[in-house]
Design a protein around this motif. Structure first.
Motif, PDB file in Angstrom:
ATOM      1  N   VAL A  62       0.868  -1.169   0.000  1.00 31.85           N
ATOM      2  CA  VAL A  62       0.000   0.000   0.000  1.00 31.85           C
ATOM      3  C   VAL A  62       0.906   1.220   0.000  1.00 31.85           C
ATOM      4  O   VAL A  62       1.716   1.396   0.904  1.00 31.85           O
ATOM      5  CB  VAL A  62      -0.925   0.007   1.232  1.00 31.85           C
ATOM      6  CG1 VAL A  62      -1.764   1.267   1.268  1.00 31.85           C
ATOM      7  CG2 VAL A  62      -1.802  -1.232   1.242  1.00 31.85           C
ATOM      8  N   ILE A  63       0.753   2.060  -1.032  1.00 32.79           N
ATOM      9  CA  ILE A  63       1.609   3.236  -1.207  1.00 32.79           C
ATOM     10  C   ILE A  63       0.693   4.440  -1.340  1.00 32.79           C
ATOM     11  O   ILE A  63       0.090   4.670  -2.387  1.00 32.79           O
ATOM     12  CB  ILE A  63       2.518   3.054  -2.441  1.00 32.79           C
ATOM     13  CG1 ILE A  63       3.318   1.760  -2.311  1.00 32.79           C
ATOM     14  CG2 ILE A  63       3.447   4.249  -2.610  1.00 32.79           C
ATOM     15  CD1 ILE A  63       3.934   1.271  -3.596  1.00 32.79           C
ATOM     16  N   LEU A  64       0.567   5.213  -0.249  1.00 28.76           N
ATOM     17  CA  LEU A  64      -0.432   6.283  -0.173  1.00 28.76           C
ATOM     18  C   LEU A  64       0.171   7.610   0.275  1.00 28.76           C
ATOM     19  O   LEU A  64       1.046   7.635   1.147  1.00 28.76           O
ATOM     20  CB  LEU A  64      -1.514   5.939   0.859  1.00 28.76           C
ATOM     21  CG  LEU A  64      -2.350   4.697   0.656  1.00 28.76           C
ATOM     22  CD1 LEU A  64      -3.215   4.441   1.878  1.00 28.76           C
ATOM     23  CD2 LEU A  64      -3.210   4.846  -0.571  1.00 28.76           C
ATOM     24  N   ASN A  65      -0.344   8.696  -0.311  1.00 31.95           N
ATOM     25  CA  ASN A  65      -0.133  10.048   0.195  1.00 31.95           C
ATOM     26  C   ASN A  65       1.334  10.422   0.395  1.00 31.95           C
ATOM     27  O   ASN A  65       1.688  11.054   1.391  1.00 31.95           O
ATOM     28  CB  ASN A  65      -0.917  10.249   1.500  1.00 31.95           C
ATOM     29  CG  ASN A  65      -2.388   9.988   1.305  1.00 31.95           C
ATOM     30  OD1 ASN A  65      -2.964  10.321   0.273  1.00 31.95           O
ATOM     31  ND2 ASN A  65      -3.009   9.352   2.283  1.00 31.95           N
ATOM     32  N   ASN A  66       2.171  10.054  -0.539  1.00 29.75           N
ATOM     33  CA  ASN A  66       3.563  10.490  -0.530  1.00 29.75           C
ATOM     34  C   ASN A  66       3.672  11.718  -1.423  1.00 29.75           C
ATOM     35  O   ASN A  66       2.916  11.867  -2.380  1.00 29.75           O
ATOM     36  CB  ASN A  66       4.455   9.356  -1.038  1.00 29.75           C
ATOM     37  CG  ASN A  66       4.351   8.139  -0.147  1.00 29.75           C
ATOM     38  OD1 ASN A  66       4.874   8.120   0.940  1.00 29.75           O
ATOM     39  ND2 ASN A  66       3.626   7.124  -0.601  1.00 29.75           N
ATOM     40  N   THR A  67       4.594  12.619  -1.114  1.00 29.09           N
ATOM     41  CA  THR A  67       4.683  13.877  -1.854  1.00 29.09           C
ATOM     42  C   THR A  67       6.083  14.108  -2.412  1.00 29.09           C
ATOM     43  O   THR A  67       7.047  13.478  -1.982  1.00 29.09           O
ATOM     44  CB  THR A  67       4.305  15.070  -0.962  1.00 29.09           C
ATOM     45  OG1 THR A  67       5.196  15.121   0.143  1.00 29.09           O
ATOM     46  CG2 THR A  67       2.879  14.962  -0.475  1.00 29.09           C
ATOM     47  N   SER A  68       6.148  15.047  -3.341  1.00 27.00           N
ATOM     48  CA  SER A  68       7.402  15.483  -3.963  1.00 27.00           C
ATOM     49  C   SER A  68       8.144  14.316  -4.593  1.00 27.00           C
ATOM     50  O   SER A  68       8.987  13.683  -3.978  1.00 27.00           O
ATOM     51  CB  SER A  68       8.297  16.191  -2.951  1.00 27.00           C
ATOM     52  OG  SER A  68       7.649  17.323  -2.440  1.00 27.00           O
ATOM     53  N   GLY A  69       7.815  14.033  -5.820  1.00 29.43           N
ATOM     54  CA  GLY A  69       8.425  12.924  -6.533  1.00 29.43           C
ATOM     55  C   GLY A  69       7.499  11.742  -6.656  1.00 29.43           C
ATOM     56  O   GLY A  69       7.765  10.804  -7.380  1.00 29.43           O
TER      57      GLY A  69
END
Length: 144
Positions: free
Chosen positions: A101-108
Motif C-alpha cells: 500500500v503506497i499512499l499520500n507520498n509527496t514530492s516525486g
C-alpha cells in the motif's frame, strides 16, 4: 537503515521519521537503503521519512532481486525537484512490490524503476493519493 549482503530478510519493522538530507550519497533512501542481492522486506511500515533527492522511504540499488511484500509506505516526502521515486526508488536488478500500500507520498510521487532489467514486478498493490512529478509510477532506462 542500511541492508546489504545476500539472502537477507527483514520483517515487521516500522521505520518512521528518518531523514536523508546530507550531501553525496547521504541524500537518498531516507528510511532504508537496500544494496544486497536477494533481499526480502516483509510487512514493514515506512511513515514520515524524507530524502533530499529520492527514495524518501526506500532506495534499493541491488543488482539482484529485491522484494517488498505487504509493506505500507505513506506520508513520505522526497525533493520537490525529484522527477520520480519520491517514496520508493528501485534501481538496477529485478525489484518487485507485492501487495503493498503506497499512499499520500509527496514530492516525486510514488515509485520509480530506474535502470532495471525490464522484469520488475508490481502485483496487487494499492497506489493512491501520491503527488509530485512521476506521481504514480515511472520507469527509466529498463533493459529490453
Amino acid at each position: 537503515m542500511r541492508m546489504s549482503g545476500a539472502n537477507t530478510l527483514l520483517s515487521g519493522f516500522h521505520i518512521i521519521g528518518a531523514n536523508a538530507n546530507g550531501g553525496g550519497g547521504n541524500n537518498l533512501g531516507g528510511g532504508m537503503i537496500v544494496s544486497g542481492n536477494n533481499v526480502d522486506v516483509h510487512e514493514c511500515r515506512f511513515y514520515g521519512n524524507q530524502a533530499a533527492v529520492a527514495g524518501a522511504a526506500i532506495l534499493a540499488t541491488s543488482g539482484g532481486v529485491s522484494r517488498f511484500v505487504h509493506c505500507i509506505v505513506t506520508g513520505n516526502q522526497g525533493s520537490p525537484s525529484t522527477i520520480g521515486g519520491g517514496a520508493i526508488e528501485l534501481q538496477n536488478g529485478t525489484p518487485g512490490l507485492f501487495g503493498c500500500v503506497i499512499l499520500n507520498n509527496t514530492s516525486g510521487g510514488a515509485v520509480r524503476f530506474l535502470n532495471t532489467t525490464g522484469s520488475e514486478i508490481l502485483a496487487n498493490c494499492i497506489i493512491r493519493g501520491n503527488a509530485g512529478a512521476g506521481s504514480t509510477l515511472e520507469g527509466q532506462g529498463q533493459s529490453p
